[in-house]
Design an enzyme around this catalytic site. Structure first.
Site: not given
Length: 333
Positions: A11, A13-14, A100, A153, A208, A223
């Site tokens: 829980f 930012n995303v 997460t 994203a 970050e 990715k």
């Protein structure tokens, strides 16, 4: 009207971004898809809130943003100490939403499948290191495993590869897949030093506090590995060639500028071969993106080159992918 029970694991930012979308678009989802979402559990790093009747998302957002943790909730809901594994076993939900960065999340993804739950995730390591086990288990259990948010994203490259190019043979994928490094290199082109560009990215929430996985190329490599796994077959991460942007100097940036080019962290994916490294690209190339944009150039035997470009970082963009995947998961049971 179909009611869908959701469990949130994560829980930050995303996760909060997803909660806001569910709140703001609740009426749209009811009218357009006949879906009503009920969040029955939310877990952060310190606590789990579990309420079968549904959690008030506005209150959950207020508690998290005011106190920083769900364990500070008052008397409205019971506060539990539960591991993700316990949540997927005990909480009755239709979809587990994993936002997460837990490298061991693959274990509780597998457990969720065994309990007949769909999993939607933005968490990359499970798809990098356990792709075959996870996708096969989901298929065998006849549940959906959706992970659009792991790459680019909200720009739907995973859906494109999985569903829209079924008759094509993928020849190669080239992409700029990490928004943080693109932002830093773009700022260096404007005269900022590497250190100042990184600091600006952190202040804007683009990078970050510990941005080493971005700078070293690890995030882009994750990715790229996922794209290889989807387009071809699972590849060992140890086989990837990875070089980040830490050694890019202002002299390198200036040399590229004089040649009418730009330096970008470019991922190249071919069958059995994946690399991530800084490359000099012409400024009119699709790969010469700016800000936090991501781009991929997919080449197939039938279609030729297809360019897909969009926001590759940000809370809203990632939440878009997660929510879209939740809707797809429950509409395709």
């Amino acid at each position: 009207m179909t009611e869908v029970f959701l469990s949130f694991i994560g829980f930050g930012n995303v996760g909060r971004g997803v909660a806001r979308v569910l709140l703001e678009k609740a009426e749209q989802f009811r009218i357009k898809y006949g879906l009503k979402f009920r969040v029955v559990s939310i877990s952060d790093s310190k606590a789990t809130i579990w309420e079968e009747g549904g959690i008030d998302l506005r209150e959950a957002l207020m508690v998290k943003e005011t106190f920083g943790s769900l364990d500070r909730w008052g008397n409205d809901y019971e506060v539990y100490q539960m591991s993700p594994m316990e949540v997927v076993k005990e909480v009755e939900s239709d979809v587990v939403v994993d936002v997460t960065n837990d490298v061991n999340a693959w274990k509780w993804h597998m457990e969720a499948f065994r309990h007949g739950r769909h999993v939607v995730t933005s968490n990359k390591p499970p798809l990098v290191f356990h792709f075959m086990e996870l996708t096969q288990e989901a298929y065998m259990r006849r549940v959906n495993y959706r992970f659009e948010a792991t790459v680019m994203a909200g720009t739907p490259i995973i859906t494109l590869l999985q569903e829209s190019l079924l008759g094509d043979e993928i020849l190669s994928i080239q992409g700029v897949l990490n928004g943080t490094t693109t932002f830093i290199l773009s700022q260096m082109e404007r005269g900022l030093s590497f250190e100042d560009a990184l600091k600006k990215a952190q202040e804007l929430g683009i990078a970050e506090r510990d941005s080493s996985t971005d700078i070293k190329g690890i995030d882009a490599a994750y990715k790229a590995a996922i794209l290889h796994n989807v387009a071809f077959y699972p590849i060992s991460f140890e086989k990837l060639r990875i070089r980040g942007i830490a050694e890019i100097s202002m002299e390198d940036i200036e040399r590229a500028r004089r040649e009418g080019k730009a330096i970008r962290l470019v991922a190249e994916v071919k069958k059995g071969e994946v690399s991530v490294e800084p490359k000099t690209v012409p400024k009119d190339s699709p790969l010469a993106v700016y800000g936090t944009q991501n781009v991929a150039v997919i080449e197939t035997d039938l279609l030729g080159k297809l360019v897909i470009k969009g926001g590759g970082a940000g809370v809203k963009e990632t939440a878009s992918a997660v929510v879209n995947d939740v809707i797809k998961a429950v509409r395709r049971e």
